[in-house]
Motif scaffolding. Structure first.
Motif, mmCIF file in Angstrom:
data_model
loop_
_atom_site.group_PDB
_atom_site.id
_atom_site.type_symbol
_atom_site.label_atom_id
_atom_site.label_comp_id
_atom_site.label_asym_id
_atom_site.label_seq_id
_atom_site.Cartn_x
_atom_site.Cartn_y
_atom_site.Cartn_z
ATOM 1 N N LEU A 131 0.764 -1.283 0.051
ATOM 2 C CA LEU A 131 0.143 -0.195 0.152
ATOM 3 C C LEU A 131 0.825 1.222 0.109
ATOM 4 O O LEU A 131 0.701 2.370 -0.845
ATOM 5 C CB LEU A 131 -0.860 0.088 1.136
ATOM 6 C CG LEU A 131 -1.986 1.321 1.354
ATOM 7 C CD1 LEU A 131 -2.749 1.432 0.251
ATOM 8 C CD2 LEU A 131 -2.456 1.125 2.799
ATOM 9 N N ALA A 132 2.023 1.286 0.790
ATOM 10 C CA ALA A 132 2.768 2.386 0.883
ATOM 11 C C ALA A 132 3.280 2.597 -0.404
ATOM 12 O O ALA A 132 3.520 3.883 -0.941
ATOM 13 C CB ALA A 132 3.852 2.270 1.956
ATOM 14 N N ALA A 149 4.030 5.804 -5.328
ATOM 15 C CA ALA A 149 4.032 5.687 -6.861
ATOM 16 C C ALA A 149 3.044 6.503 -7.248
ATOM 17 O O ALA A 149 3.290 7.375 -8.491
ATOM 18 C CB ALA A 149 4.174 4.336 -7.429
ATOM 19 N N GLU A 150 1.680 6.636 -7.002
ATOM 20 C CA GLU A 150 0.712 7.354 -7.439
ATOM 21 C C GLU A 150 1.124 8.732 -7.183
ATOM 22 O O GLU A 150 0.719 9.648 -7.891
ATOM 23 C CB GLU A 150 -0.642 6.822 -6.777
ATOM 24 C CG GLU A 150 -1.148 5.411 -7.053
ATOM 25 C CD GLU A 150 -1.425 5.538 -8.558
ATOM 26 O OE1 GLU A 150 -1.949 6.788 -9.195
ATOM 27 O OE2 GLU A 150 -1.959 4.451 -9.131
ATOM 28 N N ASP A 191 -6.241 11.702 -3.578
ATOM 29 C CA ASP A 191 -6.255 10.844 -4.704
ATOM 30 C C ASP A 191 -5.286 9.953 -4.860
ATOM 31 O O ASP A 191 -5.787 8.968 -5.375
ATOM 32 C CB ASP A 191 -6.203 11.910 -6.054
ATOM 33 C CG ASP A 191 -7.606 12.893 -6.332
ATOM 34 O OD1 ASP A 191 -8.720 12.719 -5.702
ATOM 35 O OD2 ASP A 191 -7.292 13.829 -6.856
ATOM 36 N N ALA A 192 -4.126 10.201 -4.617
ATOM 37 C CA ALA A 192 -2.869 9.017 -4.625
ATOM 38 C C ALA A 192 -3.470 7.960 -3.777
ATOM 39 O O ALA A 192 -3.269 6.771 -3.995
ATOM 40 C CB ALA A 192 -1.792 9.634 -4.102
ATOM 41 N N LEU A 193 -3.943 8.394 -2.614
ATOM 42 C CA LEU A 193 -4.382 7.138 -1.475
ATOM 43 C C LEU A 193 -5.579 6.475 -2.063
ATOM 44 O O LEU A 193 -5.351 5.183 -1.913
ATOM 45 C CB LEU A 193 -4.849 7.908 -0.279
ATOM 46 C CG LEU A 193 -5.240 6.802 1.163
ATOM 47 C CD1 LEU A 193 -4.202 5.817 1.514
ATOM 48 C CD2 LEU A 193 -5.541 7.631 1.884
ATOM 49 N N GLU A 241 -7.425 1.337 -4.228
ATOM 50 C CA GLU A 241 -8.271 0.764 -5.583
ATOM 51 C C GLU A 241 -7.226 -0.078 -6.391
ATOM 52 O O GLU A 241 -7.638 -1.525 -6.547
ATOM 53 C CB GLU A 241 -8.659 1.679 -6.494
ATOM 54 C CG GLU A 241 -9.604 1.179 -7.613
ATOM 55 C CD GLU A 241 -10.077 2.485 -8.270
ATOM 56 O OE1 GLU A 241 -11.398 2.254 -9.069
ATOM 57 O OE2 GLU A 241 -9.744 3.620 -8.364
ATOM 58 N N SER A 242 -5.815 0.056 -6.245
ATOM 59 C CA SER A 242 -5.002 -0.785 -6.908
ATOM 60 C C SER A 242 -4.739 -2.175 -5.990
ATOM 61 O O SER A 242 -4.737 -3.069 -6.763
ATOM 62 C CB SER A 242 -3.707 0.024 -7.172
ATOM 63 O OG SER A 242 -3.565 0.691 -8.090
ATOM 64 N N LEU A 243 -4.627 -1.904 -4.859
ATOM 65 C CA LEU A 243 -4.314 -2.938 -3.993
ATOM 66 C C LEU A 243 -5.713 -3.848 -3.696
ATOM 67 O O LEU A 243 -5.586 -5.205 -3.663
ATOM 68 C CB LEU A 243 -3.913 -2.331 -2.468
ATOM 69 C CG LEU A 243 -3.526 -3.226 -1.578
ATOM 70 C CD1 LEU A 243 -2.152 -4.027 -2.062
ATOM 71 C CD2 LEU A 243 -3.403 -2.646 -0.180
ATOM 72 N N LEU A 244 -6.814 -3.263 -3.668
ATOM 73 C CA LEU A 244 -8.050 -3.867 -3.337
ATOM 74 C C LEU A 244 -8.707 -4.500 -4.421
ATOM 75 O O LEU A 244 -9.901 -5.345 -4.168
ATOM 76 C CB LEU A 244 -8.889 -3.344 -2.367
ATOM 77 C CG LEU A 244 -8.327 -2.631 -0.810
ATOM 78 C CD1 LEU A 244 -9.187 -1.914 -0.221
ATOM 79 C CD2 LEU A 244 -7.801 -4.127 -0.213
#
Length: 140
Positions: free
Chosen positions: A23-24, A29-30, A96-98, A103-106
């Motif tokens: 997640l970090a 990166a985002e 937005d990055a969070l 979303e990418s992770l889940l």
């Protein structure tokens, strides 16, 4: 935020925090893809960055339904960030990055209802921080 939205944030974070290193990494990166200048806000040590991010988000998530106990911390962060030139635009980029990292992770389990709930949680935090700067413009 409704109690249901608070629960969506809390439940999804419990799942995401089992993969907090990923997640970090995803968040960083985002974030830096959106605004590389925000690098100055974070430690150069990746492990330390991940731990700080996890603790900050975990603290907010734990109190998402009652932020008042952490308002002084959020106000301090607002003043510290303002001294570095961080404003609302940057807070929105961070939010937005969070959301993108979550979303990418889940994946598909991060539904539009999750995104809306997380955005409302982030917006509450941003509003507390901005209010602090408006109330005490000389402290920034």
């Amino acid at each position: 935020m409704t109690p249901q939205q608070c629960q969506l944030v809390k439940r999804s974070f419990r799942i995401a925090e089992t993969q907090r290193i990923q997640l970090a990494g995803c968040f960083m990166a985002e974030l830096f893809a959106r605004d590389p200048a925000l690098w100055r806000l974070f430690s150069s040590n990746p492990a330390l960055r991940g731990d700080k991010l996890h603790h900050a988000v975990a603290g907010i998530v734990a109190l998402v339904d009652r932020l008042h106990p952490i308002v002084p911390v959020l106000e301090w962060l607002a003043f510290h960030g303002a001294a570095l030139g961080i404003g609302e635009r940057h807070h929105v980029i961070i939010a937005d990055a969070l959301l993108s990292a979550l979303e990418s992770l889940l994946g598909d389990s991060f539904t539009p209802a999750h995104r809306q709930s997380w955005w409302l949680a982030c917006r509450q935090v941003i509003d507390v921080m901005l209010h602090a700067l408006e109330a005490e413009p000389l402290a920034a």
